[in-house]
Design an enzyme around this catalytic site. Structure first.
Site, PDB file in Angstrom:
ATOM      1  N   ASN A 113      37.001  36.331  51.915  1.00  0.00           N
ATOM      2  CA  ASN A 113      36.838  37.116  50.834  1.00  0.00           C
ATOM      3  C   ASN A 113      35.436  37.066  50.329  1.00  0.00           C
ATOM      4  O   ASN A 113      34.800  36.149  49.753  1.00  0.00           O
ATOM      5  CB  ASN A 113      37.683  36.510  49.471  1.00  0.00           C
ATOM      6  CG  ASN A 113      37.660  37.204  48.238  1.00  0.00           C
ATOM      7  OD1 ASN A 113      37.187  38.451  48.412  1.00  0.00           O
ATOM      8  ND2 ASN A 113      38.162  36.741  47.179  1.00  0.00           N
ATOM      9  N   LYS A 133      34.148  39.195  48.185  1.00  0.00           N
ATOM     10  CA  LYS A 133      33.916  39.261  46.761  1.00  0.00           C
ATOM     11  C   LYS A 133      32.878  40.445  46.591  1.00  0.00           C
ATOM     12  O   LYS A 133      32.680  41.284  47.773  1.00  0.00           O
ATOM     13  CB  LYS A 133      33.580  38.198  46.004  1.00  0.00           C
ATOM     14  CG  LYS A 133      34.695  37.171  46.036  1.00  0.00           C
ATOM     15  CD  LYS A 133      34.449  35.724  45.337  1.00  0.00           C
ATOM     16  CE  LYS A 133      35.498  34.901  45.649  1.00  0.00           C
ATOM     17  NZ  LYS A 133      35.621  33.653  44.749  1.00  0.00           N
ATOM     18  N   HIS A 169      44.003  38.217  42.526  1.00  0.00           N
ATOM     19  CA  HIS A 169      42.997  37.220  42.660  1.00  0.00           C
ATOM     20  C   HIS A 169      42.582  36.910  41.082  1.00  0.00           C
ATOM     21  O   HIS A 169      42.614  37.635  40.407  1.00  0.00           O
ATOM     22  CB  HIS A 169      41.809  37.597  43.453  1.00  0.00           C
ATOM     23  CG  HIS A 169      40.726  36.471  43.610  1.00  0.00           C
ATOM     24  ND1 HIS A 169      39.933  36.206  42.823  1.00  0.00           N
ATOM     25  CD2 HIS A 169      40.403  36.059  44.794  1.00  0.00           C
ATOM     26  CE1 HIS A 169      39.278  35.154  43.240  1.00  0.00           C
ATOM     27  NE2 HIS A 169      39.645  34.975  44.559  1.00  0.00           N
ATOM     28  N   GLU A 224      39.984  36.238  39.722  1.00  0.00           N
ATOM     29  CA  GLU A 224      38.760  36.804  39.312  1.00  0.00           C
ATOM     30  C   GLU A 224      39.335  38.102  38.691  1.00  0.00           C
ATOM     31  O   GLU A 224      38.719  38.860  37.532  1.00  0.00           O
ATOM     32  CB  GLU A 224      37.743  36.904  40.201  1.00  0.00           C
ATOM     33  CG  GLU A 224      36.954  35.665  40.435  1.00  0.00           C
ATOM     34  CD  GLU A 224      36.278  35.552  42.115  1.00  0.00           C
ATOM     35  OE1 GLU A 224      36.328  36.477  42.590  1.00  0.00           O
ATOM     36  OE2 GLU A 224      36.025  34.265  41.798  1.00  0.00           O
ATOM     37  N   GLU A 256      45.686  29.287  45.121  1.00  0.00           N
ATOM     38  CA  GLU A 256      44.239  29.134  44.968  1.00  0.00           C
ATOM     39  C   GLU A 256      44.238  28.498  43.235  1.00  0.00           C
ATOM     40  O   GLU A 256      44.308  29.015  42.370  1.00  0.00           O
ATOM     41  CB  GLU A 256      43.349  30.217  44.920  1.00  0.00           C
ATOM     42  CG  GLU A 256      43.379  31.055  46.183  1.00  0.00           C
ATOM     43  CD  GLU A 256      42.246  31.979  46.363  1.00  0.00           C
ATOM     44  OE1 GLU A 256      41.570  31.702  47.374  1.00  0.00           O
ATOM     45  OE2 GLU A 256      42.050  32.889  45.759  1.00  0.00           O
ATOM     46  N   GLY A 298      35.168  28.432  43.760  1.00  0.00           N
ATOM     47  CA  GLY A 298      33.715  28.572  43.638  1.00  0.00           C
ATOM     48  C   GLY A 298      32.993  27.436  42.873  1.00  0.00           C
ATOM     49  O   GLY A 298      31.907  27.395  42.538  1.00  0.00           O
ATOM     50  N   SER A 314      37.158  26.671  47.390  1.00  0.00           N
ATOM     51  CA  SER A 314      36.100  25.652  47.693  1.00  0.00           C
ATOM     52  C   SER A 314      36.195  25.022  49.166  1.00  0.00           C
ATOM     53  O   SER A 314      35.772  23.865  49.356  1.00  0.00           O
ATOM     54  CB  SER A 314      35.956  24.381  46.812  1.00  0.00           C
ATOM     55  OG  SER A 314      35.293  25.080  45.612  1.00  0.00           O
TER      56      SER A 314
HETATM   57  P1  PGA Z   1      35.643  29.757  47.070  1.00  0.00           P
HETATM   58  O1  PGA Z   1      36.488  30.971  46.802  1.00  0.00           O
HETATM   59  O2  PGA Z   1      36.210  29.635  48.698  1.00  0.00           O
HETATM   60  O3  PGA Z   1      34.350  30.437  46.985  1.00  0.00           O
HETATM   61  O4  PGA Z   1      36.098  28.967  46.134  1.00  0.00           O
HETATM   62  C1  PGA Z   1      37.568  31.386  47.413  1.00  0.00           C
HETATM   63  C2  PGA Z   1      38.449  32.543  46.559  1.00  0.00           C
HETATM   64  O5  PGA Z   1      38.112  32.932  45.524  1.00  0.00           O
HETATM   65  O6  PGA Z   1      39.285  33.278  47.264  1.00  0.00           O
END
Ligand code: PGA
Length: 253
Positions: free
Chosen positions: A10, A12, A95, A97, A167, A173, A213
């Site tokens: 992903n 983003k 997601h 976000e 997640e 992140g 992460s």
């Molecule tokens: P990350 O993001 O691996 O940077 O923690 C995962 C995601 O948002 O799907």
């Protein structure tokens, strides 16, 4: 039960068209015969540039969002038929976000899931608890409730087109990872719920990914576990070498 792992990137809001192209060229040179499933979700702008290259390598391409209507006065949005027309295989929906910054509720996500499936897209449906919900012992209840509400309108015949990504919001992140066995337990709870809703004959190939992460250092400790069928990767998917390391780990199952 599927044994092949599923590794999804992903990206983003990262990478120009040229950078997306360069990344895929690096993957193509180094990976001729993939032994795991790989999905790349760039920005919608980069999709047309990389999709043919990805498909020629057997890599799926996904979008990061779509609207619940097919067309109309929704400035700035992209619809499922547009993605399907561009040859997109998957769309990430729900997601955290999108939930946090764009106010998406389970009800909105459910409408998006419904419309995307009607347009023959496959779904990566993201669910996960906040730190607060985990701290008060409500992680599983929160996640199962998200799954229940967002899958409400999904028919038996369509569940094969849905992958769930667990997640935890607090692990995205942040560099904080969940204890792998806790992630495995949650993925197992999700599978148990989905199987009880749709019946085991429809869910034998149903996959649940873990995200939050993940990187080349910790990927194995998650992918080793029986209920974790793959990973959804943000930060560590942005650099081709690091992403390839994770793919190579996933190819060993
Ligand atoms: P990350 O993001 O691996 O940077 O923690 C995962 C995601 O948002 O799907």
């Amino acid at each position: 039960m599927i044994s092949k792992k599923f590794i999804a990137a992903n990206w983003k809001m990262n990478k120009t068209i040229a950078q997306s192209n360069e990344f895929v060229s690096d993957c193509i040179c180094k990976n001729q015969d993939l032994k795991c499933d790989v999905l790349i979700c760039p920005t919608s702008l980069s999709i047309p540039t990389i999709i043919d290259k990805c498909h020629s390598l057997g890599i799926y391409v996904g979008a990061q969002n779509c609207h619940w209507e097919n067309s109309g006065a929704f400035t700035g949005e992209i619809s499922a038929p547009m993605l399907a027309d561009a040859g997109v295989d998957y769309v990430i929906l729900g997601h955290s976000e999108r939930r946090i910054y764009f106010g998406e509720t389970d009800e909105i996500i459910s409408k998006k899931v419904d419309n995307a499936l009607k347009n023959k897209l496959k779904i990566i449906l993201c669910v996960g608890e906040t730190q607060e919900r985990r701290d008060c012992g409500k992680a599983s209840q929160t996640v199962i409730n998200q799954v229940k509400t967002t899958l409400d309108i999904v028919q038996k015949s369509d569940i094969k087109n849905v992958i769930i990504a667990y997640e935890p919001v607090w692990a995205i992140g942040t560099g904080k990872t969940i204890v792998p066995s806790d992630a495995d337990k949650m993925c197992d709870d999700i599978k148990t719920f989905v199987t009880s809703k749709y019946g085991s004959e429809c869910t034998q190939d149903f996959r649940v990914l873990y995200g939050g992460s993940i990187n080349s250092q910790n990927a194995k400790s998650f992918l080793d576990l029986p209920s974790i069928d793959g990973a959804l990767i943000g930060g560590a998917s942005l650099e081709a070498k690091e992403f390839l390391k994770i793919i190579n780990i996933a190819e060993n199952y």
